[in-house]
Design an enzyme around this catalytic site. Structure first.
Site, PDB file in Angstrom:
ATOM      1  N   CYS A   1      -0.378   1.588  -2.037  1.00  0.00           N
ATOM      2  CA  CYS A   1       0.754   0.899  -1.431  1.00  0.00           C
ATOM      3  C   CYS A   1       0.582  -0.606  -1.545  1.00  0.00           C
ATOM      4  CB  CYS A   1       0.892   1.281   0.040  1.00  0.00           C
ATOM      5  SG  CYS A   1       1.644   2.892   0.305  1.00  0.00           S
TER       6      CYS A   1
ATOM      7  N   HIS B   1      -5.809   3.671  -0.841  1.00  0.00           N
ATOM      8  CA  HIS B   1      -4.836   3.031   0.030  1.00  0.00           C
ATOM      9  C   HIS B   1      -4.775   1.551  -0.336  1.00  0.00           C
ATOM     10  CE1 HIS B   1      -4.000   6.353   2.706  1.00  0.00           C
ATOM     11  NE2 HIS B   1      -5.277   6.519   3.004  1.00  0.00           N
TER      12      HIS B   1
END
Length: 293
Positions: A180, A138
């Site tokens: 991301c 992430h």
């Protein structure tokens, strides 16, 4: 914006569903020249091509360190990154076939990631042509997640700078980052088509890095829960096909094209259907990079 990392989406390819997608985020050349007699600068056509290419003639191509973070502590608010194991297996296979020595690590905390990359940066890379690091996790803009929290990406990459890792000075250092970089969505837009002879030199400490991000700054990065992320699957396909033929920036341009044109999200969540993605390649390489044949 609420966290959407755990939401399931489907990618449509030729009208057929191919699994579920989620996003990796918190829910919510210059040329040498010589002066001619008419006073104008012109490229020196007689400059040896080797001066424009990284030297790959070392006993080892180098290390490829892969960190695959799938499961996260509840305190982070991050969901399981289903599909990341497909990415990890693809990366291991492709870079191993290219000739790299693979070091693979699952579910690393921030401190474990820092300690690991610090130790790698302190190794003797004198007999290696280059270094590769692949981070699957992430993320947010400028940050990457360990299983227990996030850290600035800069804290990892700075370890390999010329003033910190002398045995990699003048050698390519590639970072591939599947994560991301924000929470923006890209809806897309319609268009009609779419060497040794050089001697001792001083070079910038930030030189010879390439950062290949899965998405542009500020945007979500899509991952298919069955087939892996759009970026890593495209990267591995292009490396398998062109890894021993094309220069690295040509390969990465083809990765950009594949991600941009071949993928589109499909979701029942309002506003999340039909989304697109474009990787972002930041190069401080000073020569052309060809993997050895």
């Amino acid at each position: 914006m609420d966290c959407v990392s755990h939401l399931m989406h489907k990618v449509m390819s030729n009208g057929r569903p191919k699994g579920e997608d989620c996003v990796d985020a918190r829910p919510k050349d210059d040329q040498d020249s010589h002066l001619t007699d008419n006073g104008r600068d012109q490229a020196d056509a007689n400059t040896p091509s080797d001066s424009y290419q990284y030297n790959m003639k070392f006993p080892s191509l180098g290390q490829c360190v892969i960190i695959n973070n799938k499961n996260f502590h509840r305190s982070t608010g991050m969901g399981v990154r289903n599909g990341t194991d497909v990415d990890a297996n693809n990366v291991m296979a492709v870079f191993s076939k290219l000739g790299f020595k693979i070091s693979f690590f699952n579910d690393q905390t921030v401190s474990q990631m820092r300690d690991l990359l610090t130790k790698v940066s302190q190794l003797d890379h004198s007999h290696s042509a280059m270094f590769v690091c692949v981070l699957l996790s992430h993320g947010d803009d400028g940050k990457i997640f360990g299983t227990d929290g996030c850290i600035d990406l800069k804290e990892f990459t700075v370890l390999f700078r010329g003033d910190r890792c002398p045995t990699l000075v003048g050698k390519p250092k590639l970072f591939f980052i599947q994560a991301c970089r924000g929470s923006e969505l890209d809806s897309g837009v319609e268009c009609d088509s779419v060497s040794d002879s050089e001697g001792t030199q001083r070079i910038p400490v930030e030189a010879d890095f390439l950062y290949a991000y899965s998405t542009a700054p500020g945007y979500y990065s899509w991952r298919n829960c069955s087939n892996g992320s759009w970026f890593i699957s495209s990267l591995c396909e292009m490396l398998r096909t062109y890894g021993r033929q094309l220069e690295i920036m040509q390969i990465m341009t083809r990765v950009n094209r594949k991600v941009a044109l071949d993928f589109k999200s499909s979701s029942n969540l309002p506003g999340f259907s039909g989304m697109k993605q474009i990787p972002c390649i930041v190069s401080m390489l000073t020569k052309e990079l060809y993997f050895p044949k």
